[in-house]
Design a protein around this motif. Structure first.
Motif: not given
Length: 436
Positions: A20, A100, A127, A129, A152, A154
């Motif tokens: 994530n 992250s 990605s 997020n 969301s 990737s």
């Protein structure tokens, strides 16, 4: 040992795919926040790679596969990135932070012969997020509506690269790139006095294949140990299977986390395919340095604009370019009394004119504000105790500070600092001994 390593390579790749990754709100557009090429060696030097041929025998260049004439060892790299983003907008004077940490690169490279070198790599390419809540209020302060934007998923890339030394000063290379993953975006509307939500959801499944062709010329003056390097790359041959599904529906949430929908009523649903996922890209670079002492390079990257579907509506990305400068310095590798004289110090800077142009309503608009990016970077290669100039293994550290975006028209300014750490294990592995 070969079988064990191959299984480990696949296992780490599976973990990498499931990560994530954090990123910018600008990831809502297109395929998200692009991470590649995020190797420590490249990022620590401002992104230069097109005219960079490592002086050491342990580093494989995937960005320009032609730049591997000096590569002689088997190299295994594992790298991780820690991202720290700080966002600000003049809209309600809003500020937020996002952090992250993720596995950013695994690679295996080895020589097939004195002229042919090969590498395998696995990285996150982009990605999504993000989760943004926009509240619209009336003049008396009463909340009128909520708009929630959520994304969301990737996109990952697996690569295989081959380098061939045509002549003493000229090499060519070819890299095959396979991109795969799933991305989703949600634009959701609701009001304070209603439990019913209206959502427009976009889900994209991506499988894309293309090629990167590279060339390199390097001249070494043997009397002065000075060298001139010129390199170029081009990425082409999109073979895409990108399917995007759009769904406009109303529904209720049955849980406090707002993840489980019930009584969903579909207003409109459609599906589209696209073959223009990754447009033409090209780069050219030039470098100059002294053998095993220092190197400096400048590079220009170009990416052609593309047409995309954004929540079902056709939009356009602009042509973009990036200018990078950087290099490295090695004080004196033969000074065994001073460890820091044997450390490779890297430095770099870049400016990137982005492919996003956004107006005050947050829409892609050729006449809007260009979302540009610039930054500086630095890093070191800390050699292991038993490393030598011909067998350079070690711990790699990198840092990048930069800025992206603008405060104009209530858009978002993003400041960031990224830390990178990795290991390069290089040796003459997987080779049969001539003697028992």
């Amino acid at each position: 040992m070969k079988k064990i390593f191959v299984l480990s390579f696949i296992s780490v790749g599976y973990f990498l795919q499931a990560q994530n990754l954090g990123n910018s709100p600008y990831a809502t557009y297109g395929i998200g926040d692009v991470k590649y090429d995020n190797t420590i060696e490249t990022a620590s030097m401002g992104g230069i790679s097109t005219a960079y041929v490592s002086d050491f025998t342990s580093s494989f260049n995937f960005a320009n596969p032609a730049n591997n004439a000096n590569f002689e060892l088997t190299s295994i790299k594992l790298e991780a990135t820690n991202e720290n983003n700080y966002f600000k907008t003049d809209y309600n004077n809003t500020k937020s932070n996002k952090h992250s940490t993720y596995l950013s690169n695994i690679s295996l490279a080895f020589p097939l012969s004195s002229k042919v070198k090969m590498g395998l790599s696995y990285q996150p390419y982009s990605s999504k997020n993000y989760d943004i809540l926009y509240t619209k209020t009336l003049e008396d302060g009463t909340i009128y509506s909520y708009n929630r934007f959520k994304g969301s998923g990737s996109l990952n890339t697996a690569q295989i690269a081959l380098a061939y030394k045509v002549a003493q000063e000229f090499s060519v290379g070819l890299r095959a790139n396979y991109y795969f993953g799933n991305l989703s975006d949600l634009d959701e509307f609701s009001t304070p006095n209603s439990e019913l939500y209206n959502g427009y959801e976009t889900t994209t499944n991506i499988k894309n294949f293309n090629f990167t062709l590279g060339a390199n010329y390097q001249h070494l003056n043997t009397s002065t140990d000075k060298k001139l390097t010129i390199g170029a790359t081009a990425t082409f041959g999109n073979t895409s299977n990108m399917t995007t599904s759009y769904k406009n529906s109303t529904y209720f949430y049955t849980d406090a986390s707002m993840e489980t929908k019930s009584y969903e009523s579909i207003i409109e649903q459609k599906q589209a395919s696209s073959k223009n996922l990754l447009p033409l890209q090209a780069s050219v670079g030039v470098g100059y340095g002294s053998e095993n002492q220092w190197f400096a390079s400048a590079q220009v990257d170009y990416k052609k604009g593309e047409d995309i579907l954004y929540f079902g509506q056709p939009k356009q990305f602009q042509d973009s370019y990036r200018v990078s400068v950087g290099g490295w310095y090695l004080p004196n590798y033969n000074n065994f009394r001073n460890y820091f004289s044997r450390v490779v110090y890297r430095y770099g800077a870049f400016y990137e004119k982005g492919n996003l142009s956004i107006n005050g309503q947050g829409e892609l608009d050729p006449n809007g504000n260009s979302i540009n990016k610039f930054g500086i970077s630095a890093g070191v290669l800390l050699p292991f105790k038993n490393s030598s100039i011909t067998r350079m293994s070690g711990l790699e550290l990198g840092v990048e500070l930069g800025k992206r975006g603008t405060l104009k028209n209530n858009l978002i300014n993003q400041n960031y600092i990224n830390f990178k750490i990795g290991f390069n294990f290089a040796d003459r592995w997987f080779r049969k001994s001539l003697y028992n």
